[in-house]
Design an enzyme around this catalytic site. Structure first.
Site, PDB file in Angstrom:
ATOM      1  CD  GLU A  25       4.577  -6.612   5.985  1.00  0.00           C
ATOM      2  OE1 GLU A  25       3.349  -6.668   5.798  1.00  0.00           O
ATOM      3  OE2 GLU A  25       5.202  -5.557   6.105  1.00  0.00           O
ATOM      4  CD  GLU A  39       7.165  -9.866   1.735  1.00  0.00           C
ATOM      5  OE1 GLU A  39       6.282  -9.468   2.537  1.00  0.00           O
ATOM      6  OE2 GLU A  39       7.278  -9.440   0.594  1.00  0.00           O
ATOM      7  CB  CYS A  83      -0.899  -2.629   5.878  1.00  0.00           C
ATOM      8  SG  CYS A  83       0.333  -1.966   6.958  1.00  0.00           S
ATOM      9  CB  SER A 117       5.504  -6.215   2.359  1.00  0.00           C
ATOM     10  OG  SER A 117       4.724  -7.367   2.496  1.00  0.00           O
ATOM     11  CE  LYS A 126      -6.585   0.114   4.703  1.00  0.00           C
ATOM     12  NZ  LYS A 126      -5.449  -0.703   4.343  1.00  0.00           N
ATOM     13  CD  GLU A 186      -5.745  -1.466   0.162  1.00  0.00           C
ATOM     14  OE1 GLU A 186      -6.656  -1.302   0.987  1.00  0.00           O
ATOM     15  OE2 GLU A 186      -4.624  -1.880   0.469  1.00  0.00           O
ATOM     16  CD  GLU A 207      -3.320  -4.126  -8.546  1.00  0.00           C
ATOM     17  OE1 GLU A 207      -4.044  -3.972  -9.553  1.00  0.00           O
ATOM     18  OE2 GLU A 207      -2.686  -3.193  -8.018  1.00  0.00           O
ATOM     19  CB  CYS A 257      -4.858   3.713  11.036  1.00  0.00           C
ATOM     20  SG  CYS A 257      -3.731   2.913   9.903  1.00  0.00           S
TER      21      CYS A 257
END
Lengths: 581, 130, 599
Positions: free
Chosen positions: A280, A283, A300, A320, A359, A362, A367, A505
């Protein structure tokens, strides 16, 4: 009304408080904890449960919304008050699915605690029950309306704090149900799976969807190599499930316990976090050079990603393309590690222990896979891991510390601070700064982005003169505000870190659930975040690009950040989702 | 609107009503939800139709709200020129036609349709047995 | 086209006192009329009790309006022959009740129903055309507003309303002048004044009548109130189930604006005021003022805890006055005729009049406006005309589902806020439902709890769950499964729901139960211990039995029994199987020997 200080009387004791203080708050000063249920400070205060009733002048009033008046005479424990509170508990229990022994909140349920404190010994009423809706279609969260006590804490959290608006109260009176509109499932709504509703729920009406059985199954399967990785926020909270103080660091014990549970390899997601920073950070530099798709928004947090997909689909290009740390790590486990271990990737099961229920959703994204193998196979919350440890009878508190396995066990301080809000930004800054400067720098703590308030802004000047205007946001209500400010042109940034859960988190939807009263008195976020920063300070390496195993990984396998292989394995794409189908 | 204009309106309306009461028969139909449920709208329509037949004197149909005497709805009041109003209760379109014919055109109060009391009891509101 | 030349009503008590008479008088008259070839010209109508029970059998002949009393079957011939054929009144029968004063009335105001009333709030109802603002003006409309805006300050207006002693007519009875004063003291500039026209009590239609028959009085009063408290915007929150009222209000508002009585610079005084309508959506709880505020704000109609009171923090957090329709209807009269005039009417602690919707088992149904302090007896008997069909008065429910039932021994109580509350009921918005001996008070409690449970908003646990639990117990009792413990639980739940609920709906929901238990405890005990419903209403608790002595064994009942519950040999006494019996009552109806009893 002009007085700054109000003097009144509770249970025969004189009390002095600032004007505007409620009787509930004032009572604490004299050591009286008036019981509450629907009250969630600064989130939900409908005065609806009627547990906090106190007697004033012969009438019963709810102390949570009763402002102290001069010379008021309040009784918190008269027989009239006790009778009314008992009646309320009896009525609530009469409409509650009583399966405490089977319930995920057994032992940590606010209704159970109140009932026990009121020593209710018999069930006198209750024939009909309000409608039972069990919704387990979502991958992250299960709704069970038969246990719902209509406190409204989840609804206020979802609508007012997170501004997601997935759940509401529909119908009226006894028929009221809490859930998405039109009686839909959460899976069929704009729910982004942050799980803050689960954290707000005082009972077991909202809980995570458990994956424990699947994980036991994988461990027991002799054909499978089961690899586990743990998120940074887990290690500062897991101990609470075993009676340790809030914010105790139990990294070593956690690794030891995981080994004893039977996992073949115990890795650290913090490695993945370092990896994320490499990808990142690169990026970000590219985007800064090209001036395209700025600001760069972190990706994230799965709740944030889905939030953007639903609410700001025109901003998807700003996200991102990096996968989240555990997904990156999972992808590498099934390629890089598989090669090193000489194991067929299809025989590897990757389990992530996360402070998060988002998650779980996720992990199921199609993908996020490589060559038809999902990067991560199962996600366990911190709570689920604790259950497994208890199930196995492991004496967690007295375990000796053990390290993680290599090569994905080495991590830096930059990786661990992902667990706190502002951590990703700080980690990124540490790396980006040095990449641009081309040399080592002294200052590595960017305290301007630390802290638990909702929106923090910092402008960091890179050595080449470029300024990275950074916004660090936690809580989706704040994220929405920042997006709106940007849309109106009131603000511009180059980099935005968003954590969907208020506090980041460390207080994610999968962490140990602390009851409402404790949360009022103790700043859980701050304690756990401090533990995270302590971990950072105690680690030898504190910048992601200095992680020797990261350097080795690129040398041996990936080449360089954003390489073709890195893109295949470690990057992803997003798609707009409508608000209503 | 000034206060003076307010008074002028009042004067104007009172004068008009005064004039009308000397030459025109007033048929007042009481209309509210209760009356409408009892059939007052059909009675009103009938009154409006039949009123066109009245020439000596001419008749004007007016609507008001309700007195709230629910057991006697629909209520119609007929006031001939220079006379006091007569209250007809439990009206139907048929009775309305009859009243306009007998009272307004022929000048005879239809006593049968007025309030019939025995001590405190109003006899008009009865239930027919099968 | 036209009704028959003659109409003859026969009330021979067939339906109540003398079932064995078997319509004899009616049949005889029919025969005589046919014999006299008058069948085409005479409409013979068999009616239920006319309310002249001591004088029955009664025959009324129209168009003369002759009332014949104590008529025997044998008199039929004379009535037909002398009166119908020859046109001569049978004096013997028309004069044999000297205390019976029979007459035709000319004006509606002469009816005993209206004679006993003092109409202030309803002063224009039936008199003005609600759709013609000029008619209202001709009846002194908007003069009170003119006086207030032109010659009085807001403080003067408040002082006048306070002096009048007017108390809110929506149920709580809070002094109106004081409420306006409290709101006036709050800082502006944005304040609101609201009319609560949600009228949710079953059986109440006082507000509906004012809105439909005299909408301008409400508009005028709201404007005066806005001036007094400093609000420039008013809202009328009216239930959508009143379409005629909504339409008339819309029309009235439009006309008011057209005539400059709403809008900018009213009467050239610089005072701006406008009113908009907001529709309810079918929730009784939205009649509670803070739930009403939430509803207008577009939220779920759930009440807010008080304090803060709306006068301090109301609609969108601004100072707001909320008053009931009837309260407003009194304002123009007070402003025009003076507070002293108003204060002379009524009782010491509550001035003026109150409108009641008198319904139920009562002869004269309708709106009754009397000075506060009038006794229940006067309203029910003098104005209401007493109980039909010769039945006995049992109780009167005041205050709708929030109120209680008041028994016969309290009939001489004055109707006042505090008195009714002390009796276990409340004034409420004015619903007054009369009940007779055929009403089961336990069933009444069950009916009201069924309503309240449905209408609970669900926000607070005592009301949301408590009303359901209370209803469950009542249903247990009325289906014959109640126990004495259930009665204890009812009392417990009733008391707790009353004190612990957040808003007035929950706080008053147990009133019907608690008041009926207070005055009709024996009925509850009968349901629970004897499994018997003394009023014969609760079907599972009524029992049909055949008197073996009276039964001739004809078998007519058995042949007509819908569930084959009756058995017996020909000419032998028959028996009803209680377990199979569905309580339709057909056997009692068809039996010619009066052998079927219902307990």
């Amino acid at each position: 009304m002009e007085d700054k200080v109000v003097q009144f009387n509770i249970d025969g004791q004189d009390v002095q408080v600032a004007a505007g203080t409620t009787v509930l708050e004032a009572a604490r000063q004299i050591g009286v904890n008036i019981p509450t249920l629907c009250y969630l400070k600064d989130v939900n205060q409908p005065s609806g449960c009627r547990m906090c009733l106190v007697e004033v002048g012969g009438k019963l009033l709810a102390s949570c919304s009763l402002e102290a008046q001069a010379n008021m005479q309040v009784q918190t424990n008269s027989s009239k008050v006790r009778d009314a509170r008992r009646a309320v508990i009896e009525l609530l229990l009469s409409n509650h699915q009583e399966e405490c022994n089977y319930c995920s909140r057994g032992g940590n349920c606010e209704l159970q605690t109140l009932a026990s404190n009121m020593h209710v010994r018999e069930r006198r009423f209750g024939v009909e029950r309000s409608r039972s809706v069990v919704d387990n279609e979502s991958w992250s969260i299960v709704r069970d309306s038969a246990k719902c006590i209509q406190c409204g804490r989840c609804v206020s959290t979802c609508n007012d704090i997170q501004t997601v608006g997935a759940i509401t109260m529909y119908n009226r009176g006894f028929e009221t149900v809490v859930g998405p509109v039109y009686g839909r499932s959460l899976a069929d709504s704009v729910c982004i799976n942050c799980g803050q509703c689960v954290m707000a729920c005082p009972v077991g009406a909202l809980r995570e969807r458990e994956s424990i059985d699947e994980v036991w199954g994988a461990i027991a399967d002799p054909t499978q190599v089961v690899v586990v990785q743990t998120a940074p926020a887990v290690r500062v909270a897991l101990g609470e499930e075993f009676g340790l103080p809030i914010g105790t660091r139990v990294t070593g014990k956690m690794a030891a316990a995981l080994r004893r549970l039977g996992f073949d390899k115990v890795f650290d997601t913090d490695f993945g976090a370092d990896l994320t920073i490499m990808e990142e950070g690169t990026e970000l530099l590219h985007r800064l050079q090209n001036g395209e798709h700025l600001p760069l928004m972190t990706s994230c947090c799965p709740g944030w990603v889905k939030f953007v997909e639903h609410n700001f689909p025109d901003k998807l290009d700003n996200l991102s393309t990096c996968k989240s740390p555990h997904e990156m790590e999972g992808a590498l486990i099934k390629t890089y590690i598989a090669k090193k271990m000489d194991v067929d990737p299809s025989r590897i099961t990757v389990v992530s222990v996360m402070p998060c229920v988002g998650k779980k959703f996720e992990q199921r994204r199609p993908e996020l896979s490589y060559e038809e193998l999902s990067d991560v196979d199962h996600v366990l919350t911190t709570r689920e891991l604790a259950r497994m440890i208890k199930e196995a009878g492991i004496d967690f508190v007295n375990l000796q510390d053990e390290p993680f396995d290599n090569p994905f066990g080495t991590s830096t301080g930059a990786g661990v601070i992902f667990g706190a809000t502002g951590g990703v930004a700080e980690a990124a800054l540490r790396t980006v700064f040095e990449l641009v400067a081309g040399k080592e720098l002294e200052t590595i703590e960017y305290t301007s982005v630390r802290g638990t308030q909702g929106i923090k802004e910092a402008a960091v000047e890179l050595p080449n003169g470029q300024v990275i205007r950074t916004a660090v946001v936690n809580g989706l209500g704040n994220a929405r505000k920042v997006m709106q400010m940007m849309e109106k042109g009131e603000r511009s940034y180059e980099f935005i870190e968003v954590m969907a859960c208020p506090g980041g988190c460390v207080t994610g939807g999968g962490q140990p659930i602390i009851d409402a009263r404790t949360r009022e008195l103790i700043d859980v976020k701050a304690l756990r975040a401090k533990a995270v920063y302590d971990e950072d300070r105690d680690l030898p390496v504190r910048k992601s690009h200095k992680n020797p195993d990261i350097q080795l990984l690129y040398k041996e396998f990936l080449g360089e950040p954003n390489s073709h292989l890195a893109h295949e394995l470690l990057h992803t794409h997003y798609a707009a989702r409508s608000l209503f189908k | 609107m000034t206060v003076e204009e307010l008074y002028r309106i009042k004067q104007r309306v009172l004068e008009r009503k005064q004039e009308e009461s000397q030459s025109i028969a007033r048929i007042v139909v009481c209309l509210d939800t209760g009356g409408i449920a009892a059939g007052a709208e059909e009675v009103l329509r009938t009154a409006e139709e039949e009123a066109t037949r009245c020439t000596q004197p001419r008749a004007k149909v007016v609507r008001t709200g309700s007195f709230g005497v629910s057991s006697l709805d629909p209520l119609v009041m007929v006031q001939m020129p220079n006379d006091e109003p007569v209250a007809y209760v439990k009206m139907t379109p048929d009775k309305m036609r009859h009243v306009i014919q007998r009272h307004v055109i022929e000048g005879q109060i239809v006593q049968e349709y007025t309030v019939h009391v025995a001590n405190n009891i109003m006899l008009n509101d009865y239930t027919v047995m099968e | 086209m036209v009704t028959s030349l003659r109409r003859v009503l026969v009330s021979d008590g067939t339906d109540c006192k003398a079932p064995n008479e078997d319509k004899k008088l009616y049949r005889m008259l029919r025969r005589e009329i046919t014999k006299a070839s008058l069948a085409e010209d005479v409409e013979l109508v068999h009616v239920q009790c006319l309310g002249l029970c001591e004088y029955e059998p009664v025959v009324v002949v129209y168009p003369e309006g002759t009332v014949y009393t104590h008529v025997q079957t044998a008199d039929a011939h004379e009535i037909v022959e002398n009166h119908l054929v020859q046109g001569n009144v049978v004096e013997r029968l028309s004069n044999n009740a000297p205390d019976l004063n029979v007459r035709f009335l000319r004006r509606i105001e002469e009816t005993p129903f209206l004679q006993g009333q003092t109409r202030i709030a309803l002063r224009n109802c039936g008199i003005v055309d609600p759709e013609d603002i000029e008619d209202y003006i001709a009846n002194d409309g908007y003069q009170a507003l003119a006086r207030a805006l032109v010659s009085m300050t807001p403080a003067d207006v408040i002082a006048e309303v306070k002096k009048s002693g007017l108390r809110g007519r929506g149920g709580a009875g809070f002094p109106t002048g004081l409420k306006w004063e409290l709101a006036a003291k709050e800082p502006g500039p944005q304040k609101y004044i609201i009319c609560n026209a949600d009228e949710g009590d079953p059986g109440a239609f006082m507000d509906r009548s004012v809105l439909e028959s005299d909408p301008h009085s409400v508009l005028e009063a709201m404007t005066i109130g806005g001036y007094a408290m400093g609000a420039n915007q008013g809202y009328i929150y009216v239930r959508a189930e009143y379409p005629v009222a909504v339409q008339r209000l819309q029309h009235a508002i439009a006309q008011s604006r057209e005539y400059g009585l709403l809008g900018d610079d009213i009467f050239g005084t610089g005072f701006h005021f406008d009113i908009d309508i907001r529709l309810g959506a079918g929730a009784f709880v939205c009649g509670e003022e803070t739930a009403l505020l939430n509803s207008i704000e577009g939220k779920r109609g759930t009440p807010r805890p008080k304090p803060p009171y709306p006068a301090v923090s109301g609609l969108w957090g601004k100072p707001t006055v909320i008053n009931n329709v009837e309260t407003y209807a009194n304002i123009p009269a007070i402003m025009l005729r003076g507070a002293d005039w108003f204060a002379q009417i009524g009782a010491e602690k509550a001035k003026g009049t109150k409108v009641f919707a008198l319904t139920g088992r009562i002869n004269n149904v309708g709106l009754v406006e009397v000075p506060i302090g009038t006794t229940l007896r006067k309203v029910i008997y003098d104005i209401g005309g007493g109980i039909p069909k010769g039945k006995k008065f049992k109780a009167v429910q005041t205050g709708g589902p929030s109120g209680g039932s008041i028994p016969a021994e309290c009939l001489d109580s004055p109707i006042e806020y505090e008195t009714l509350t002390a009796l276990g009921s409340m004034m409420g918005s004015g619903g007054m439902i009369v009940m007779d001996e055929t009403t089961c008070m336990v069933d009444v409690a069950r009916f009201y709890l069924d309503f309240t449970k449905d209408e609970s908003c669900g926000q607070c646990s005592p009301c949301r769950i408590g009303t359901v639990r209370i209803l469950e117990i009542l249903e247990k009792i009325t289906t014959g499964n109640g126990t004495m413990e259930d009665l204890e639980n009812l009392k417990y739940l009733g008391e707790q729901v009353k004190v612990a609920s957040l808003c007035g709906l929950g706080q008053s929901a147990p009133n019907p139960v608690l008041s009926t238990m207070r005055y009709f405890w024996d009925e509850y005990v009968a349901h629970v211990v004897e499994k018997r419903c003394p009023s014969g209403v609760c079907k599972p608790l009524i029992h049909y039995t055949i008197d073996a002595e009276a039964c001739t064994g004809c078998g007519l009942c058995a042949r007509n029994c819908a569930s084959n519950a009756i058995s017996g040999e020909l000419k032998q006494p028959h028996v009803i199987d209680d377990d199979i019996c569905i309580r339709c009552g057909t056997c009692a109806e068809v039996c010619n020997y009066d052998a079927v009893a219902c307990r």
